[in-house]
Structures are given as structure tokens and as C-alpha cells.
Scaffold this active site. Structure first.
Site, PDB file in Angstrom:
ATOM      1  N   HIS A   1      20.502  33.577  19.572  1.00 25.73           N
ATOM      2  CA  HIS A   1      20.569  32.130  19.793  1.00 25.73           C
ATOM      3  C   HIS A   1      21.994  31.694  19.473  1.00 25.73           C
ATOM      4  O   HIS A   1      22.557  32.115  18.449  1.00 25.73           O
ATOM      5  CB  HIS A   1      19.585  31.379  18.879  1.00 25.73           C
TER       6      HIS A   1
ATOM      7  N   ASN B   1      18.214  35.713  25.063  1.00 21.34           N
ATOM      8  CA  ASN B   1      18.200  34.375  24.484  1.00 21.34           C
ATOM      9  C   ASN B   1      17.111  33.653  25.271  1.00 21.34           C
ATOM     10  O   ASN B   1      17.321  33.266  26.428  1.00 21.34           O
ATOM     11  CB  ASN B   1      19.543  33.661  24.628  1.00 21.34           C
TER      12      ASN B   1
ATOM     13  N   ASP C   1       4.266  38.671  24.474  1.00 25.82           N
ATOM     14  CA  ASP C   1       3.392  39.778  24.903  1.00 25.82           C
ATOM     15  C   ASP C   1       4.124  40.695  25.874  1.00 25.82           C
ATOM     16  O   ASP C   1       3.978  41.918  25.816  1.00 25.82           O
ATOM     17  CB  ASP C   1       2.122  39.233  25.570  1.00 25.82           C
TER      18      ASP C   1
ATOM     19  N   HIS D   1      10.359  29.713  20.725  1.00 25.19           N
ATOM     20  CA  HIS D   1       9.612  28.996  19.692  1.00 25.19           C
ATOM     21  C   HIS D   1       8.115  28.917  19.968  1.00 25.19           C
ATOM     22  O   HIS D   1       7.346  28.589  19.073  1.00 25.19           O
ATOM     23  CB  HIS D   1      10.169  27.576  19.527  1.00 25.19           C
TER      24      HIS D   1
ATOM     25  N   SER E   1      22.949  28.677  18.669  1.00 22.74           N
ATOM     26  CA  SER E   1      22.953  27.719  17.560  1.00 22.74           C
ATOM     27  C   SER E   1      22.202  28.294  16.360  1.00 22.74           C
ATOM     28  O   SER E   1      21.511  29.310  16.469  1.00 22.74           O
ATOM     29  CB  SER E   1      22.301  26.410  18.014  1.00 22.74           C
TER      30      SER E   1
ATOM     31  N   ARG F   1      12.229  24.316  15.756  1.00 20.56           N
ATOM     32  CA  ARG F   1      13.103  25.407  16.222  1.00 20.56           C
ATOM     33  C   ARG F   1      13.194  26.540  15.202  1.00 20.56           C
ATOM     34  O   ARG F   1      13.765  27.587  15.469  1.00 20.56           O
ATOM     35  CB  ARG F   1      14.533  24.897  16.422  1.00 20.56           C
TER      36      ARG F   1
ATOM     37  N   TYR G   1      25.971  24.381  21.196  1.00 19.31           N
ATOM     38  CA  TYR G   1      26.051  25.491  22.158  1.00 19.31           C
ATOM     39  C   TYR G   1      27.473  25.828  22.597  1.00 19.31           C
ATOM     40  O   TYR G   1      27.671  26.745  23.391  1.00 19.31           O
ATOM     41  CB  TYR G   1      25.180  25.177  23.383  1.00 19.31           C
TER      42      TYR G   1
END
Ligand code: DQA
Length: 159
Positions: free
Chosen positions: A106, A80, A93, A86, A108, A117, A28
Site C-alpha cells: 500500500h 496493491n 480466496d 479491506h 499510504s 483501512r 498517494y
């Protein structure tokens, strides 16, 4: 924009992203959420966006924020979702109700980390997807969102 009107960009950070700067720097980086937001706001401004930022660790709060955005309308949304990306069908929704283009970002490289992930439940409703580029990924996502608004026929982009 040409007439000076700013477009509304919603910048949403999900669970655990308030802890950037303390999370594993290998994935990160060292940037804090405040620093990241500053960077995004400045770049977004240059693209004609006013940024409305929000972070929460509570899924229901994120869902309610998305409801507000769906009702009020927005020009673009960058999210993010952290780990929610995940598995949270509730957030998916809620995102589905947003008419504006959505960027899923993201920091990473989620596609090359643990098996769990690798899948994102919001991937197919995102117009732009960026992962593995750290803070620069947010900048690239903003550029892609702006390009999408300026040329709506442009398709889905994974960066
Ligand atoms: C993340 C990746 C997720 O898998 C993780 O749960 C996060 C951050 C990223 O920015 O790389 O919290 O979304």
C-alpha cells in the site's frame, strides 16, 4: 538468474489505482500508474524478474486474473488491492490458490488512517507486507520477494 532465465512476477493493481496522479497526493504521492509500473519493471528486471502487470476496477476481473495465475503458475506476485484489501474475501480466496510468495503493498500508511483501512483481509496470506512508503515500498517489496525466493526459509516480513 544465473542461467539468464527470467522469473515471472505478477504486478496487480486493484480498484482506483489507475487514477494515481489524480488521487490525494498526501497519501498517494504524485506518481502515475504508468510511472510506477516503469519503476517496478526496471527494478524487477535487475532482480531477474519479467513483470506481467494488470489493473482493473472490477473485482470479478481481478478474481479471474488470479485464477489464470494460479493455473499457469508464477514465481512471485505483488498486489496493491486498493480498497479491496479491506473487505474482499473473494480476492483473498483467489489469492489463497497462488503457490508463489505474495507481497501486499500500500502506498499510504493504512495502519494510521481511518479505522476501516486498518484491517486487511489478505494480510495473513502475504509473505511480505509494505505500507506507507509510496513507490519505494514497491521496490522494497520486490527486494524482499527476491530474497524470499533465494532463501525460501526466510519468514514473513512486514516492512
Ligand atoms: C491503498 C490504500 C487503500 O486503503 C485505498 O483504498 C487505496 C490505496 C494504498 O495504496 O495506500 O485505494 O491501497
Amino acid at each position: 538468474m544465473a542461467d539468464g532465465t527470467l522469473r515471472a512476477l505478477h504486478l496487480l493493481h486493484g480498484v482506483n489505482l489507475d487514477m494515481l496522479g489524480r488521487r490525494d497526493p498526501e497519501h498517494y504521492g504524485a506518481v502515475t500508474l504508468a510511472e510506477l509500473e516503469k519503476l517496478v519493471r526496471a527494478h524487477a528486471r535487475g532482480l531477474g524478474f519479467e513483470t506481467h502487470a494488470f489493473q482493473t476496477n472490477h473485482e470479478g476481473e481481478m478474481v479471474e486474473r488470479l485464477h489464470e495465475i494460479a493455473v499457469a503458475g508464477a514465481d512471485a506476485l505483488l498486489i496493491n488491492a486498493g480498497a479491496w484489501a479491506h473487505y474482499s474475501y473473494a480476492i483473498r480466496d483467489a489469492l489463497e490458490m497462488i503457490a508463489a510468495p505474495i507481497a501486499e503493498v500500500h502506498l499510504s500508511t493504512i495502519g494510521e488512517r481511518e479505522e476501516w483501512r486498518r484491517h486487511s483481509v489478505i494480510a495473513d496470506i502475504a509473505t511480505v507486507r509494505v505500507s506507507g512508503k509510496g513507490s519505494q515500498g514497491y521496490i522494497e517489496a520486490l527486494d524482499a520477494l527476491a530474497a524470499k525466493l533465494d532463501a525460501p526459509a526466510a519468514g514473513r516480513q512486514t516492512l
